[in-house]
Design an enzyme around this catalytic site. Structure first.
Site, short mmCIF file in Angstrom:
data_model
loop_
_atom_site.label_atom_id
_atom_site.label_comp_id
_atom_site.label_asym_id
_atom_site.label_seq_id
_atom_site.Cartn_x
_atom_site.Cartn_y
_atom_site.Cartn_z
N ARG A 71 47.44 0.41 -7.27
CA ARG A 71 47.21 1.23 -6.09
C ARG A 71 47.40 0.46 -4.78
O ARG A 71 47.94 0.98 -3.81
CB ARG A 71 45.78 1.79 -6.16
CG ARG A 71 45.43 2.65 -4.97
CD ARG A 71 44.07 3.29 -5.11
NE ARG A 71 43.61 3.85 -3.85
CZ ARG A 71 43.87 5.08 -3.43
NH1 ARG A 71 44.57 5.88 -4.16
NH2 ARG A 71 43.43 5.50 -2.26
N CYS A 83 43.78 1.87 -11.31
CA CYS A 83 42.75 2.14 -12.32
C CYS A 83 42.39 3.62 -12.34
O CYS A 83 42.32 4.26 -11.30
CB CYS A 83 41.48 1.36 -11.97
SG CYS A 83 41.52 -0.36 -12.42
N PRO A 141 42.62 9.79 -3.53
CA PRO A 141 43.67 10.33 -2.67
C PRO A 141 44.07 9.35 -1.56
O PRO A 141 43.46 8.29 -1.41
CB PRO A 141 43.02 11.57 -2.06
CG PRO A 141 41.55 11.31 -2.11
CD PRO A 141 41.30 10.41 -3.28
N VAL A 142 45.10 9.73 -0.77
CA VAL A 142 45.54 8.87 0.34
C VAL A 142 45.46 9.60 1.68
O VAL A 142 46.09 9.20 2.65
CB VAL A 142 46.98 8.32 0.11
CG1 VAL A 142 47.02 7.34 -1.03
CG2 VAL A 142 47.97 9.44 -0.10
N ASP A 143 44.65 10.65 1.72
CA ASP A 143 44.57 11.46 2.95
C ASP A 143 44.14 10.65 4.17
O ASP A 143 44.63 10.88 5.29
CB ASP A 143 43.63 12.65 2.73
CG ASP A 143 42.26 12.23 2.22
OD1 ASP A 143 42.19 11.26 1.45
OD2 ASP A 143 41.25 12.87 2.59
N ASP A 184 32.29 -2.25 -7.64
CA ASP A 184 33.01 -3.13 -8.57
C ASP A 184 32.09 -3.98 -9.43
O ASP A 184 32.55 -4.73 -10.29
CB ASP A 184 33.97 -4.04 -7.79
CG ASP A 184 35.16 -3.27 -7.22
OD1 ASP A 184 35.35 -2.10 -7.60
OD2 ASP A 184 35.88 -3.84 -6.38
C1 EPZ Z 1 39.14 -1.05 -2.85
O1 EPZ Z 1 39.85 0.08 -3.32
C2 EPZ Z 1 39.15 -2.05 -3.98
N1 EPZ Z 1 40.52 -2.42 -4.32
C3 EPZ Z 1 38.46 -1.46 -5.21
O2 EPZ Z 1 38.41 -2.43 -6.21
C4 EPZ Z 1 37.02 -1.08 -4.81
O3 EPZ Z 1 36.40 -0.46 -5.90
C5 EPZ Z 1 37.04 -0.13 -3.61
O4 EPZ Z 1 37.80 -0.74 -2.51
C6 EPZ Z 1 35.66 0.20 -3.08
O5 EPZ Z 1 34.99 -0.98 -2.74
C7 EPZ Z 1 41.13 -3.37 -3.63
O6 EPZ Z 1 40.63 -3.92 -2.67
C8 EPZ Z 1 42.50 -3.74 -4.08
P1 EPZ Z 1 38.47 2.90 -0.98
P2 EPZ Z 1 40.30 1.22 -2.33
O7 EPZ Z 1 39.63 3.43 -0.23
O8 EPZ Z 1 40.61 0.62 -1.02
C9 EPZ Z 1 38.12 7.64 -1.22
C10 EPZ Z 1 38.78 -3.32 -8.35
O9 EPZ Z 1 38.25 -3.09 -9.46
N2 EPZ Z 1 39.36 7.76 -0.44
O10 EPZ Z 1 37.44 2.14 -0.23
O11 EPZ Z 1 41.33 1.99 -3.03
C11 EPZ Z 1 38.35 7.06 -2.61
O12 EPZ Z 1 38.82 8.04 -3.50
C12 EPZ Z 1 39.14 -2.17 -7.44
O13 EPZ Z 1 39.07 -4.45 -7.95
C13 EPZ Z 1 39.76 9.01 -0.02
O14 EPZ Z 1 39.07 10.01 -0.26
O15 EPZ Z 1 38.96 2.07 -2.23
C14 EPZ Z 1 36.96 6.56 -2.94
O16 EPZ Z 1 36.17 7.62 -3.38
C15 EPZ Z 1 38.94 -0.85 -8.07
N3 EPZ Z 1 40.91 9.13 0.70
C16 EPZ Z 1 36.43 6.08 -1.59
O17 EPZ Z 1 37.27 6.72 -0.60
C17 EPZ Z 1 41.67 8.04 1.01
O18 EPZ Z 1 42.72 8.22 1.66
C18 EPZ Z 1 36.50 4.57 -1.36
O19 EPZ Z 1 37.79 4.13 -1.71
C19 EPZ Z 1 41.25 6.77 0.59
C20 EPZ Z 1 40.09 6.65 -0.14
#
Ligand code: EPZ
Length: 430
Positions: free
Chosen positions: A102, A126, A132-134, A317
């Site tokens: 991702r 994972c 999503p990427v909104d 995590d």
């Molecule tokens: C980062 O993922 C980490 N990955 C994840 O670690 C970690 O679990 C996560 O942050 C939360 O701490 C990396 O740093 C590479 P988010 P990320 O955007 O950035 C929602 C691991 O095991 N969301 O903070 O993808 C999303 O669905 C991994 O090392 C939207 O709704 O996480 C989630 O519910 C797994 N729209 C929440 O936000 C969006 O456009 C937080 O996700 C973006 C995210």
């Protein structure tokens, strides 16, 4: 396909070196696309995700070389990697590459800022929720980008004079979207203010590196980050911060198996909330000159409730690992996941070892048992898989974890680090 075989019952004693943080290394590597100069990163962990991102950056024109390994006990454990993207040869990140991880979607920020356009496949990663990427799209649009989604790709174009600084408040905290908007805004015209930004240490590390490259970022580590756009960025040398998730994982492994271990090259302040939960579970934790000492001698494991939250809360995590620890507690604990909607896939695998866990919505109720028994189990995602290793360390007999490629994405030389401390853990290649 490799498997990990664990024979439980041994205490852990010794020193475990903590690697550079995967989740800091990935955005830092991506930031190298912002400059035609060389970005040198020290303490880069040797992981499948890092290797995959190296391939992706190469596809955009980055020239990458690895050297300067540090040695400990005759083996290298940290790498220095140089990234030079003299010219961006492609602004497309194809499905075949992005679907595997991702974080590779995040190249959209630097490509758009530097080249004015990017075509990036919607991500994979994972299977822990819909993810999503909104927020990325909304945030980049706030900086003036025109964005269309077509055939599984996000096509983004900057205005003729480049991205334009703006104020954007994230409706939800997102680590990745904060990384991307911070990177994109470094080269925008004018000032960007990001509200409700992620405060994770990895965001702070990225801002520190970008500032060393000539960016003007302030407020990182708070929920309001301000980025004054500059015309260009230069090269820099940056040391990747320690992996707080690896640190917490081994701390929980010691709390589970018992023993006395020093986690070296790490910092307690990166994971205060998780360490406090481990302390409450009955382990003694103290800071040393170079890291953290964790001891559990004889005392039983106490039940502790946790709720995952963005930093500085309990990290999602580490949720699976903590559940692994709680399976042996002397009572009932509740574990609530608030970040991802489908991050309980380890529950049914832990149950195979004899754990008693029931799910109700986003909360798992864990009734501690006095004994786990080894069994064949399957890794389902990166952190879930290591929770099975933790449980296996305290289970009677043999636990065989299959699909260990999940582990290899984020844990550098796990079996070796545990074996050195007396655990019986080995990789079995079929
Ligand atoms: C980062 O993922 C980490 N990955 C994840 O670690 C970690 O679990 C996560 O942050 C939360 O701490 C990396 O740093 C590479 P988010 P990320 O955007 O950035 C929602 C691991 O095991 N969301 O903070 O993808 C999303 O669905 C991994 O090392 C939207 O709704 O996480 C989630 O519910 C797994 N729209 C929440 O936000 C969006 O456009 C937080 O996700 C973006 C995210």
């Amino acid at each position: 396909m490799d498997r990990i075989r664990i024979v439980g019952g041994n205490e852990l004693h010794g020193v475990i070196p903590i690697s550079g943080a995967k989740n800091a290394a990935l955005p830092l590597m991506i930031a190298s696309l912002l400059t035609d100069d060389t970005l040198t990163l020290e303490n880069v962990p040797h992981l499948a995700d890092v290797e995959q991102l190296i391939r992706i950056l190469g596809n955009h024109g980055a020239d990458i070389s690895v050297n300067g390994r540090r040695e400990r006990q005759g083996e290298s454990y940290a790498r220095t990697v140089h990234f030079t993207s003299r010219n961006i040869v492609s602004t497309t990140a194809p499905y075949e590459l992005v679907s595997k991880m991702r974080a590779s979607f995040w190249v959209i920020g630097p490509l758009l800022a530097r080249e004015g356009k990017a075509r990036v496949s919607l991500p994979g990663g994972c299977a822990i929720g819909t993810r999503p990427v909104d927020l990325f799209i909304e945030g980049l649009a706030a900086l003036g980008a025109n964005i269309e989604i077509d055939g599984g790709y996000v096509n983004a174009t900057a205005p003729a004079g480049g991205l334009i600084g703006a104020r954007y408040v994230f409706p939800k905290v997102s680590v990745g979207a904060t990384h991307v908007l911070m990177m994109a805004a470094t080269l925008a015209n004018g000032t960007t203010v990001l509200g409700n930004a992620a405060r994770e240490p990895e965001v702070v590390d990225l801002a520190k590196c970008l500032n060393a490259m000539g960016a003007k970022i302030s407020g990182q580590g708070t929920s309001t980050v301000t980025i004054e756009g500059v015309r260009s960025l230069s090269g820099a040398r940056h040391h990747v911060l320690p992996d707080r998730i690896e640190t917490g994982t081994y701390a929980m492994a010691v709390a589970m198996a018992g023993g006395d271990v020093i986690l070296e090259d790490t910092e307690a302040s990166l994971l205060d909330t998780a360490l406090e939960a481990i302390r409450r579970a009955g382990a003694e934790i103290s800071e040393t000159n170079s890291g953290i000492r964790i001891v559990r001698n004889g005392a039983g494991i106490k039940p502790v409730d946790i709720v995952t939250d963005p930093f500085p809360g309990f990290p999602t995590d580490l949720q699976a690992q903590f559940m692994g620890l709680m399976t042996r507690s002397s009572g009932v604990s509740h574990i609530t996941e608030t970040i991802f909607e489908n991050r309980f896939m380890h529950v049914q695998e832990l149950a195979r070892l004899g754990a008693k866990i029931s799910l109700s919505g986003q909360t798992a109720k864990v009734e501690g048992v006095s004994r786990l028994k080894g069994a064949p189990v399957m890794a389902t995602d990166l952190r879930a898989s290591v929770s099975l290793v933790i449980a296996g360390l305290a289970a009677e007999g043999e636990t065989m974890v299959s699909r260990v490629y999940h582990l290899d994405r984020g844990f550098e030389r796990l079996e070796e680090k545990l074996t050195r401390c007396g655990a019986h853990v080995e990789r079995v290649s079929d």
